[in-house]
Design a protein around this motif. Sequence first.
Motif, PDB file in Angstrom:
ATOM      1  N   VAL A 113       0.876  -1.181   0.000  1.00 16.88           N
ATOM      2  CA  VAL A 113       0.000   0.000   0.000  1.00 16.88           C
ATOM      3  C   VAL A 113       0.908   1.225   0.000  1.00 16.88           C
ATOM      4  O   VAL A 113       1.623   1.474   0.965  1.00 16.88           O
ATOM      5  CB  VAL A 113      -0.950   0.014   1.229  1.00 16.88           C
ATOM      6  CG1 VAL A 113      -1.816   1.259   1.218  1.00 16.88           C
ATOM      7  CG2 VAL A 113      -1.826  -1.219   1.265  1.00 16.88           C
ATOM      8  N   GLU A 114       0.935   1.928  -1.109  1.00 18.94           N
ATOM      9  CA  GLU A 114       1.800   3.108  -1.251  1.00 18.94           C
ATOM     10  C   GLU A 114       0.973   4.374  -1.039  1.00 18.94           C
ATOM     11  O   GLU A 114       0.028   4.622  -1.793  1.00 18.94           O
ATOM     12  CB  GLU A 114       2.420   3.139  -2.653  1.00 18.94           C
ATOM     13  CG  GLU A 114       3.449   2.064  -2.915  1.00 18.94           C
ATOM     14  CD  GLU A 114       4.772   2.295  -2.198  1.00 18.94           C
ATOM     15  OE1 GLU A 114       5.140   3.478  -1.989  1.00 18.94           O
ATOM     16  OE2 GLU A 114       5.413   1.297  -1.840  1.00 18.94           O
ATOM     17  N   PRO A 115       1.300   5.169  -0.016  1.00 19.58           N
ATOM     18  CA  PRO A 115       0.525   6.407   0.189  1.00 19.58           C
ATOM     19  C   PRO A 115       0.782   7.457  -0.893  1.00 19.58           C
ATOM     20  O   PRO A 115       1.881   7.534  -1.440  1.00 19.58           O
ATOM     21  CB  PRO A 115       1.006   6.898   1.558  1.00 19.58           C
ATOM     22  CG  PRO A 115       2.312   6.259   1.767  1.00 19.58           C
ATOM     23  CD  PRO A 115       2.359   5.001   0.977  1.00 19.58           C
ATOM     24  N   VAL A 116      -0.227   8.242  -1.184  1.00 21.62           N
ATOM     25  CA  VAL A 116      -0.090   9.350  -2.138  1.00 21.62           C
ATOM     26  C   VAL A 116      -0.006  10.633  -1.308  1.00 21.62           C
ATOM     27  O   VAL A 116      -0.927  10.946  -0.556  1.00 21.62           O
ATOM     28  CB  VAL A 116      -1.298   9.408  -3.105  1.00 21.62           C
ATOM     29  CG1 VAL A 116      -1.211  10.620  -4.010  1.00 21.62           C
ATOM     30  CG2 VAL A 116      -1.368   8.133  -3.942  1.00 21.62           C
ATOM     31  N   VAL A 117       1.121  11.326  -1.404  1.00 18.67           N
ATOM     32  CA  VAL A 117       1.326  12.550  -0.617  1.00 18.67           C
ATOM     33  C   VAL A 117       1.001  13.759  -1.496  1.00 18.67           C
ATOM     34  O   VAL A 117       1.599  13.947  -2.551  1.00 18.67           O
ATOM     35  CB  VAL A 117       2.771  12.619  -0.076  1.00 18.67           C
ATOM     36  CG1 VAL A 117       2.960  13.845   0.805  1.00 18.67           C
ATOM     37  CG2 VAL A 117       3.116  11.361   0.706  1.00 18.67           C
TER      38      VAL A 117
END
Lengths: 146, 99
Positions: A113-117
Motif C-alpha cells: 500500500v503506497e501512500p499518495v502525498v
Amino acid sequence: MSSTLDEMIHSVDKYQEQGQVWMEKLLTAARPEAVFGEPVTAGGYTIITASEIGAGGGFGFGAGGGVSPAATSSEAPGEKQEDSGGGSGIGGGGGSAGRPVATIIIGPEGVRVEPVVDVTKIALAVFTTAGAMLLMLGRMNSMSRK
Amino acid sequence: MARLKDIMIQWQTISGSSVTVGDVTVTPQSRALTVRWPFGGFVWNRPVAILVERDGPHFVECMRVVDVTRIIQLGLLGFSLVLSIAVFGMSVRRKEHRS
C-alpha cells in the motif's frame, strides 16, 4: 381554486420524489466502489487506486396560491367567478470532491500500500500555519510592549 | 425546518468486492459517514484497509490505508496549537513577572 390546490399538491409530491432520486444518487458515493478504483493490470502488476470522497447537496421547494381581491369583491350574490392562481418551484445545489489517498500494488513480491502525498496541500498548510503564527507572535509582542 | 428525528447519521465500515490475482485475494474496506436530512445530505467516504488473503481464507492480513497528507495536516495544526498555547503562557508569565 381547488384545482390549483390539487396542482400544487401534485407538483410538491413530484418535487419530493425528484429530490429522493437525487438523494439516492448522492448516496452512491457511500459505496466502497466509489472509493476504490477498477483494478488495472500491466506488466505483471495489478494497481488499485484508493481515494477519499466527499459529496453533499440539498434541495428545497415551495408553492403558493391565492385568489384575486378584485375577483372576490366584485362577486355578485349567486354569481360564482373565480380568478385564482398559483405557482411552485424547486431549487437545489450540491458538490463533490475527491482526493487520491493511496495506491494498492499487487505484484509478484506481494501486496503493497503506497501512500499518495499531496505536496500542494501540505505546502499550503505549512504557509497558512506559519503565517498565522507569525501574525499571532507579532500581536503578542506589540501587546507586551504596551 | 428539519426535525431532529428525521436526520439520519450513519458511520459504517463496508467491504467492497474482492480482487483475486494469482493466489492473493484483496478485499478493500471503506468507512463512510452519511448524514441525511429530509431535503439533503452529505457523504464522506474514505478507504480504511485492505484484507489480504493468501493460501485460502485461513491466513488473512489486514493492511491499513494511511492518509499521509491528512496526518501531516493534523500534525501541523496540533503543533501550531501547542506552540501558540506555550507562547501565550510564556508572555502571560513575563507580564506577571514585570508587574
